[in-house]
Design a protein around this motif. Structure first.
Motif, PDB file in Angstrom:
ATOM      1  N   TRP A 105      35.886  -1.631  29.757  1.00 60.33           N
ATOM      2  CA  TRP A 105      35.042  -2.065  28.578  1.00 60.33           C
ATOM      3  C   TRP A 105      34.744  -3.604  28.707  1.00 60.33           C
ATOM      4  CZ3 TRP A 105      36.129  -5.202  24.137  1.00 60.33           C
ATOM      5  CH2 TRP A 105      35.021  -5.232  23.373  1.00 60.33           C
ATOM      6  N   VAL A 106      35.478  -4.530  28.921  1.00 56.95           N
ATOM      7  CA  VAL A 106      35.362  -5.880  29.177  1.00 56.95           C
ATOM      8  C   VAL A 106      34.627  -6.212  30.277  1.00 56.95           C
ATOM      9  CG1 VAL A 106      36.483  -8.059  29.420  1.00 56.95           C
ATOM     10  CG2 VAL A 106      37.428  -6.513  27.692  1.00 56.95           C
ATOM     11  N   VAL A 107      34.748  -5.640  31.427  1.00 55.76           N
ATOM     12  CA  VAL A 107      34.162  -6.006  32.788  1.00 55.76           C
ATOM     13  C   VAL A 107      32.692  -5.347  32.516  1.00 55.76           C
ATOM     14  CG1 VAL A 107      34.316  -5.732  34.981  1.00 55.76           C
ATOM     15  CG2 VAL A 107      36.464  -5.992  33.953  1.00 55.76           C
ATOM     16  N   VAL A 108      32.741  -4.419  31.843  1.00 52.84           N
ATOM     17  CA  VAL A 108      31.102  -3.745  31.823  1.00 52.84           C
ATOM     18  C   VAL A 108      30.378  -4.637  31.068  1.00 52.84           C
ATOM     19  CG1 VAL A 108      29.567  -1.765  31.282  1.00 52.84           C
ATOM     20  CG2 VAL A 108      31.744  -1.628  32.779  1.00 52.84           C
ATOM     21  N   SER A 109      30.996  -4.987  29.792  1.00 50.33           N
ATOM     22  CA  SER A 109      30.237  -5.622  28.749  1.00 50.33           C
ATOM     23  C   SER A 109      30.036  -7.248  29.189  1.00 50.33           C
ATOM     24  CB  SER A 109      31.149  -5.824  27.400  1.00 50.33           C
ATOM     25  OG  SER A 109      31.336  -4.418  27.145  1.00 50.33           O
ATOM     26  N   LEU A 110      30.683  -7.843  29.983  1.00 52.67           N
ATOM     27  CA  LEU A 110      30.202  -9.227  30.376  1.00 52.67           C
ATOM     28  C   LEU A 110      28.984  -9.282  31.159  1.00 52.67           C
ATOM     29  CD1 LEU A 110      33.708 -10.334  31.993  1.00 52.67           C
ATOM     30  CD2 LEU A 110      32.687 -11.196  29.702  1.00 52.67           C
ATOM     31  N   PRO A 111      28.270 -10.394  30.626  1.00 50.57           N
ATOM     32  CA  PRO A 111      27.086 -10.303  31.362  1.00 50.57           C
ATOM     33  C   PRO A 111      27.025 -10.674  32.772  1.00 50.57           C
ATOM     34  CG  PRO A 111      27.491 -12.278  30.006  1.00 50.57           C
ATOM     35  CD  PRO A 111      28.493 -11.347  29.835  1.00 50.57           C
ATOM     36  N   GLN A 119      25.197  -4.383  38.483  1.00 52.57           N
ATOM     37  CA  GLN A 119      25.677  -3.941  36.989  1.00 52.57           C
ATOM     38  C   GLN A 119      25.297  -2.665  36.603  1.00 52.57           C
ATOM     39  OE1 GLN A 119      27.245  -5.789  34.722  1.00 52.57           O
ATOM     40  NE2 GLN A 119      27.142  -4.710  32.842  1.00 52.57           N
ATOM     41  N   GLU A 120      24.346  -2.100  36.888  1.00 52.78           N
ATOM     42  CA  GLU A 120      23.696  -0.677  36.757  1.00 52.78           C
ATOM     43  C   GLU A 120      24.936   0.340  37.258  1.00 52.78           C
ATOM     44  OE1 GLU A 120      19.908   2.019  37.253  1.00 52.78           O
ATOM     45  OE2 GLU A 120      19.487  -0.010  36.937  1.00 52.78           O
ATOM     46  N   SER A 121      25.035  -0.111  38.529  1.00 54.41           N
ATOM     47  CA  SER A 121      26.366   0.938  39.256  1.00 54.41           C
ATOM     48  C   SER A 121      27.656   0.794  38.388  1.00 54.41           C
ATOM     49  CB  SER A 121      26.221   0.285  40.558  1.00 54.41           C
ATOM     50  OG  SER A 121      25.187   0.778  41.320  1.00 54.41           O
ATOM     51  N   TYR A 122      27.995  -0.246  37.881  1.00 56.06           N
ATOM     52  CA  TYR A 122      29.193  -0.550  37.191  1.00 56.06           C
ATOM     53  C   TYR A 122      29.251   0.149  36.059  1.00 56.06           C
ATOM     54  CZ  TYR A 122      32.578  -3.869  39.067  1.00 56.06           C
ATOM     55  OH  TYR A 122      33.758  -4.287  39.672  1.00 56.06           O
ATOM     56  N   GLU A 123      28.054  -0.203  35.272  1.00 57.71           N
ATOM     57  CA  GLU A 123      27.975   0.995  33.887  1.00 57.71           C
ATOM     58  C   GLU A 123      28.118   2.255  34.269  1.00 57.71           C
ATOM     59  OE1 GLU A 123      24.263  -0.493  32.221  1.00 57.71           O
ATOM     60  OE2 GLU A 123      25.250  -2.580  31.585  1.00 57.71           O
ATOM     61  N   PHE A 124      27.233   2.846  35.408  1.00 56.24           N
ATOM     62  CA  PHE A 124      27.333   4.142  35.653  1.00 56.24           C
ATOM     63  C   PHE A 124      28.629   4.703  35.926  1.00 56.24           C
ATOM     64  CE2 PHE A 124      27.102   7.502  38.645  1.00 56.24           C
ATOM     65  CZ  PHE A 124      26.161   8.604  37.976  1.00 56.24           C
ATOM     66  N   VAL A 125      29.417   4.118  36.641  1.00 58.54           N
ATOM     67  CA  VAL A 125      30.831   4.349  37.162  1.00 58.54           C
ATOM     68  C   VAL A 125      31.869   4.131  35.873  1.00 58.54           C
ATOM     69  CG1 VAL A 125      32.585   4.203  38.908  1.00 58.54           C
ATOM     70  CG2 VAL A 125      29.984   4.200  39.484  1.00 58.54           C
ATOM     71  N   PHE A 126      31.844   2.938  35.563  1.00 60.40           N
ATOM     72  CA  PHE A 126      32.821   2.549  34.574  1.00 60.40           C
ATOM     73  C   PHE A 126      32.603   2.790  33.179  1.00 60.40           C
ATOM     74  CE2 PHE A 126      33.856   0.394  38.537  1.00 60.40           C
ATOM     75  CZ  PHE A 126      35.244   0.864  38.877  1.00 60.40           C
ATOM     76  N   GLY A 127      31.255   2.835  32.556  1.00 63.98           N
ATOM     77  CA  GLY A 127      30.908   2.644  31.457  1.00 63.98           C
ATOM     78  C   GLY A 127      31.128   3.959  30.861  1.00 63.98           C
ATOM     79  N   ASN A 128      31.994   4.500  30.613  1.00 64.98           N
ATOM     80  CA  ASN A 128      32.478   5.818  29.564  1.00 64.98           C
ATOM     81  C   ASN A 128      32.099   5.519  28.137  1.00 64.98           C
ATOM     82  OD1 ASN A 128      32.951   7.510  32.003  1.00 64.98           O
ATOM     83  ND2 ASN A 128      34.788   7.217  32.160  1.00 64.98           N
ATOM     84  N   SER A 129      31.747   6.411  27.358  1.00 60.85           N
ATOM     85  CA  SER A 129      31.874   6.183  26.209  1.00 60.85           C
ATOM     86  C   SER A 129      33.067   6.366  25.547  1.00 60.85           C
ATOM     87  CB  SER A 129      30.902   7.479  25.282  1.00 60.85           C
ATOM     88  OG  SER A 129      31.518   8.644  25.544  1.00 60.85           O
ATOM     89  N   TRP A 130      33.326   5.649  24.230  1.00 62.39           N
ATOM     90  CA  TRP A 130      34.611   5.823  23.935  1.00 62.39           C
ATOM     91  C   TRP A 130      35.096   7.138  23.440  1.00 62.39           C
ATOM     92  CZ3 TRP A 130      38.374   2.393  24.427  1.00 62.39           C
ATOM     93  CH2 TRP A 130      38.013   0.998  24.771  1.00 62.39           C
ATOM     94  N   ARG A 131      34.343   8.057  23.279  1.00 58.24           N
ATOM     95  CA  ARG A 131      34.447   9.339  22.647  1.00 58.24           C
ATOM     96  C   ARG A 131      34.966  10.100  24.127  1.00 58.24           C
ATOM     97  NH1 ARG A 131      30.310  14.447  20.912  1.00 58.24           N
ATOM     98  NH2 ARG A 131      31.624  16.009  21.301  1.00 58.24           N
ATOM     99  N   ILE A 132      34.476   9.752  25.287  1.00 54.64           N
ATOM    100  CA  ILE A 132      35.225  10.265  26.494  1.00 54.64           C
ATOM    101  C   ILE A 132      36.466   9.936  26.812  1.00 54.64           C
ATOM    102  CG2 ILE A 132      34.998  10.531  28.973  1.00 54.64           C
ATOM    103  CD1 ILE A 132      31.939  10.899  28.533  1.00 54.64           C
ATOM    104  N   VAL A 133      36.816   8.773  26.425  1.00 56.20           N
ATOM    105  CA  VAL A 133      37.953   7.731  26.754  1.00 56.20           C
ATOM    106  C   VAL A 133      38.928   8.281  25.968  1.00 56.20           C
ATOM    107  CG1 VAL A 133      38.959   5.543  26.564  1.00 56.20           C
ATOM    108  CG2 VAL A 133      36.809   5.498  27.761  1.00 56.20           C
ATOM    109  N   ILE A 134      38.601   8.455  24.496  1.00 52.66           N
ATOM    110  CA  ILE A 134      39.550   8.638  23.541  1.00 52.66           C
ATOM    111  C   ILE A 134      40.188  10.383  23.794  1.00 52.66           C
ATOM    112  CG2 ILE A 134      39.926   9.500  21.333  1.00 52.66           C
ATOM    113  CD1 ILE A 134      38.292   6.968  20.543  1.00 52.66           C
ATOM    114  N   ALA A 135      39.226  11.038  24.253  1.00 58.72           N
ATOM    115  CA  ALA A 135      39.346  12.567  24.607  1.00 58.72           C
ATOM    116  C   ALA A 135      40.422  12.685  25.651  1.00 58.72           C
ATOM    117  CB  ALA A 135      38.062  13.243  24.844  1.00 58.72           C
TER     118      ALA A 135
END
Length: 249
Positions: A105-111, A119-135
């Motif tokens: 979350w930190v790495v994806v959120s940093l500008p 950036q777009e590839s990072y968000e696609f691979v690592f930018g899971n929603s918190w719903r998926i992370v918690i599940a």
């Protein structure tokens, strides 16, 4: 629990409360956490497929090929070292998953730096929603503890016999809980996930993971036998507190 006098090269049956220092426990823990994290990082985001007769395709999550190995290592931990030590490893894996989610979350959120194209590839691979992370984390926690508990209890019931029955039986329960918790929590109500498809995917993942466990039973036997012999123990959880809400032995 103690058994009869062992042969010189045979493990000694002991209670979990009596076991202290082990030579390979930390290495098995490292393997468990490594496979857990890698299967979530590398395999979780990619769907793949198997071609079916008639030109159809059967889709599955690529991570299902490796994630069940963490359950096999969990079986080995419980069978050789006992539930209490497996519990410490499960909590270690849970903490590692939590940190991985926070770091992603930190790495994806940093500008991104100006001109960096990733950036777009990072968000696609690592930018899971918190719903998926918690599940994912809840499913792992419940599934692994159920797997370890069932195996430890079955070891007492069978007096240490029929390892194949214990590993497969515990996986059926643990992986079943994992799939039953993860898919509804992560995807229920989302566009493209009708309830019947959601349950079909959850069921298929459960069956694949259980089949993997069954196919790798010979390897599980080999590792368990080797570790018991080299550690010189065979832990039975006859005096263990089975609550999952503690990390001490």
């Amino acid at each position: 629990m103690s058994g009869p006098a062992p042969a010189p090269d045979q493990p000694v049956q002991i209670s979990a409360a009596d076991a202290r220092q082990f030579r390979y426990y930390d290495l098995v823990m490292a393997a468990f956490v490594a496979i857990l994290l890698l299967s979530n990082i590398i395999g979780a985001s990619k769907p793949s497929y198997i071609p079916l007769p008639g030109g159809g395709e059967w889709a599955f999550a690529a991570g299902v090929m490796f994630f069940p190995v963490s359950y096999i290592i969990g079986d080995i931990l419980t069978e050789v070292y006992g539930y209490a030590r497996a519990r410490r490893v499960i909590w270690t894996g849970f903490a590692a998953l939590a940190f991985m989610a926070f770091m992603a979350w930190v790495v994806v959120s940093l500008p991104p730096a100006k001109g960096w194209p990733g950036q777009e590839s990072y968000e696609f691979v690592f930018g899971n929603s918190w719903r998926i992370v918690i599940a994912s984390m809840l499913a792992f926690w419940a599934g692994e503890f159920a797997n370890s508990y069932v195996l430890a209890r079955m070891k007492l019931w069978t007096q240490g016999r029929h390892l194949w029955m214990r590993t497969i039986g515990s996986t059926i329960v643990g992986q079943g809980l994992d799939s039953l918790i993860f898919y509804p929590l992560a995807f229920y109500g989302l566009v493209g996930w009708p309830p019947e498809q959601l349950m079909q995917v959850a069921l298929s993942q459960w069956l694949i993971k259980t089949l993997w466990e069954a196919l790798l039973t010979p390897a599980t036997y080999m590792v368990v036998t080797t570790l018991k012999r080299r550690e010189g123990v065979d832990v039975f959880d006859d005096k263990t507190d089975f609550t999952p809400f503690q990390a001490h032995l």
